[in-house]
Design a protein around this motif. Sequence first.
Motif, PDB file in Angstrom:
ATOM      1  N   THR A  81       0.885  -1.162  -0.078  1.00 43.58           N
ATOM      2  CA  THR A  81      -0.024  -0.036  -0.004  1.00 43.58           C
ATOM      3  C   THR A  81       0.946   1.212   0.061  1.00 43.58           C
ATOM      4  OG1 THR A  81      -1.958   1.178   1.260  1.00 43.58           O
ATOM      5  CG2 THR A  81      -0.163   0.045   2.537  1.00 43.58           C
ATOM      6  N   ALA A 101      -8.000  12.084   1.966  1.00 41.85           N
ATOM      7  CA  ALA A 101      -9.517  11.939   1.668  1.00 41.85           C
ATOM      8  C   ALA A 101      -9.974  12.266   0.522  1.00 41.85           C
ATOM      9  CB  ALA A 101     -10.119  12.457   2.982  1.00 41.85           C
ATOM     10  N   GLN A 105     -15.863  12.218   0.950  1.00 34.31           N
ATOM     11  CA  GLN A 105     -15.677  12.034   2.087  1.00 34.31           C
ATOM     12  C   GLN A 105     -15.741  13.165   3.036  1.00 34.31           C
ATOM     13  OE1 GLN A 105     -11.907   9.561   1.722  1.00 34.31           O
ATOM     14  NE2 GLN A 105     -13.228   7.748   2.161  1.00 34.31           N
ATOM     15  N   SER A 146     -16.491   6.634  15.446  1.00 31.87           N
ATOM     16  CA  SER A 146     -16.697   5.974  13.722  1.00 31.87           C
ATOM     17  C   SER A 146     -17.896   4.824  13.926  1.00 31.87           C
ATOM     18  CB  SER A 146     -15.307   5.045  13.261  1.00 31.87           C
ATOM     19  OG  SER A 146     -15.136   4.199  14.445  1.00 31.87           O
ATOM     20  N   GLY A 152     -20.205   5.047   7.132  1.00 35.29           N
ATOM     21  CA  GLY A 152     -19.190   4.156   6.909  1.00 35.29           C
ATOM     22  C   GLY A 152     -17.615   5.003   6.600  1.00 35.29           C
ATOM     23  N   ILE A 153     -17.989   6.374   6.280  1.00 28.82           N
ATOM     24  CA  ILE A 153     -17.109   7.203   5.983  1.00 28.82           C
ATOM     25  C   ILE A 153     -15.872   7.213   6.981  1.00 28.82           C
ATOM     26  CG2 ILE A 153     -16.071   9.718   5.475  1.00 28.82           C
ATOM     27  CD1 ILE A 153     -19.099  10.017   4.270  1.00 28.82           C
ATOM     28  N   ASP A 155     -15.140   5.370   9.338  1.00 26.33           N
ATOM     29  CA  ASP A 155     -14.475   4.083   9.436  1.00 26.33           C
ATOM     30  C   ASP A 155     -13.441   3.649   8.350  1.00 26.33           C
ATOM     31  OD1 ASP A 155     -14.425   1.041  10.784  1.00 26.33           O
ATOM     32  OD2 ASP A 155     -14.866   0.834   8.302  1.00 26.33           O
ATOM     33  N   GLN A 156     -13.746   4.298   7.194  1.00 23.13           N
ATOM     34  CA  GLN A 156     -12.644   4.338   6.187  1.00 23.13           C
ATOM     35  C   GLN A 156     -11.490   5.294   6.517  1.00 23.13           C
ATOM     36  OE1 GLN A 156     -14.807   5.420   2.749  1.00 23.13           O
ATOM     37  NE2 GLN A 156     -16.202   3.804   2.671  1.00 23.13           N
ATOM     38  N   ILE A 157     -11.744   6.455   7.189  1.00 23.33           N
ATOM     39  CA  ILE A 157     -10.860   7.124   7.461  1.00 23.33           C
ATOM     40  C   ILE A 157      -9.674   6.874   8.582  1.00 23.33           C
ATOM     41  CG2 ILE A 157     -10.236   9.750   8.304  1.00 23.33           C
ATOM     42  CD1 ILE A 157     -11.270   9.558   5.491  1.00 23.33           C
ATOM     43  N   GLU A 158     -10.475   6.250   9.664  1.00 23.51           N
ATOM     44  CA  GLU A 158      -9.831   5.822  10.847  1.00 23.51           C
ATOM     45  C   GLU A 158      -9.071   4.693  10.425  1.00 23.51           C
ATOM     46  OE1 GLU A 158     -11.678   6.044  14.978  1.00 23.51           O
ATOM     47  OE2 GLU A 158     -12.267   4.179  14.238  1.00 23.51           O
ATOM     48  N   LYS A 159      -9.302   3.790   9.496  1.00 26.33           N
ATOM     49  CA  LYS A 159      -8.470   2.681   9.078  1.00 26.33           C
ATOM     50  C   LYS A 159      -7.249   3.050   8.505  1.00 26.33           C
ATOM     51  CE  LYS A 159     -11.947  -1.004   8.858  1.00 26.33           C
ATOM     52  NZ  LYS A 159     -12.678  -1.779   7.547  1.00 26.33           N
ATOM     53  N   LYS A 160      -7.555   4.168   7.669  1.00 30.14           N
ATOM     54  CA  LYS A 160      -6.373   4.852   6.968  1.00 30.14           C
ATOM     55  C   LYS A 160      -5.389   5.417   7.778  1.00 30.14           C
ATOM     56  CE  LYS A 160      -5.355   7.057   2.677  1.00 30.14           C
ATOM     57  NZ  LYS A 160      -5.861   7.664   1.235  1.00 30.14           N
TER      58      LYS A 160
END
Length: 295
Positions: A81, A101, A105, A146, A152-153, A155-160
Motif C-alpha cells: 500500500t 481523503a 468523504q 466511527s 461508513g466514512i 470507519d474508512q478514514i480511521e483505518k487509513k
Amino acid sequence: MKSRGKTGAGIITGWSSMGLPAVFLLCIFFFFLGFFGSSLFSQQVENESASLHITRPRPRMLNQNEYDPMPQGDSGDDYFTTIPFQILSWKPRALYFPGFATEQQCNGIIKMAKVKLAPSTLALRKGETAENTKDIRTSSGMFVSSYEDKTGILDQIEKKIERATMIPRRHGEAFNVLRYDLGQKYNSHYDAFNPTEYGPQKSQRIASFLLYLSDVEEGGETMFPFENGENADSNYDFRKCIGLKIKPRKGDGLLFYSLYPNGTIDPTSLHGSCPVIKGQKWVATKWLRNEEDFD
C-alpha cells in the motif's frame, strides 16, 4: 562522367586556392555558429517548457506487480500500500499527507457534523475557568466516533489513519470536527497534558492527525511557532501566528507527534490555528493515545 569529375576537381581546387588560414577561419566560424545556434534552441525549448508549466517529474508510485510480498504474520497483510507523505519538520515531527481523503468523504463528514455543532471547549488547568479562557479557542465543534457514523466514512478514514501512523485505531479518541468562521482561531497550545498543570494523567496523547475538510481562501493555517527551536527563548505571545504554517487544503492530512519516544512532551509541538481571514475552515482532528483505556 567527365562533367562530374570536373565538378569535383573544381571544388577541391577552390578550397585549395583559399589557403590554410582562410579554411581555418571558416571552420572556426561554422563551429561558433553551431554552438550559439544550439544554445539559442535549448533556451527556446526551456522557455516553451516553462510556458507550459512543465515541472520536475513526480515521484513514481509503488506498483503492486514490481515486488513479491514477504510472508506476513497473522496480523499483517499480503499486499503493498502507498500513502504518500512529506516530512514537513523533524522538530516537531510533522508529516503532510496530500489527498488523504476524497472530496465526497470530506463533504460527508461536514454534513454529519453541521447539525451538532456547539462552541468549542478547553481542558482547564488548575485555576482556569471557562470565562477567563473563552478567547483562546473560538471555533465550533462536535465529537463523533466511527461506530456512530452509519455512512461508513469515518470507519474508512480511521483505518487509513491507523495505517499511516502505525498506531492501532483503538488508541484513538473520537473525531473532533471543527468549524472556524471569519476571525475564529485557536491560540498556541499543546495537545499533550503536562501533569504539573493538569494533574496525573491516566494516558497521554502521543500524536494528532488533522484532516482538512475544506479549503480556506485566506488564513486558517495550522502553525508551529517553536519549529526547530525558533521563538522558544523569547517571551512568546501565544496570540501570534508565526513559525511553520500549513495551509488547509481539502482532503489533505497533517500528522504531528506531541511526545518524544521516551514519553516526555516535545516542546516544539506547540501549535495553533491562525485566524480565518477569508472563507471558512473545516477540520476533523483525531487524537491518538498511548493507552487504549483513556476515558
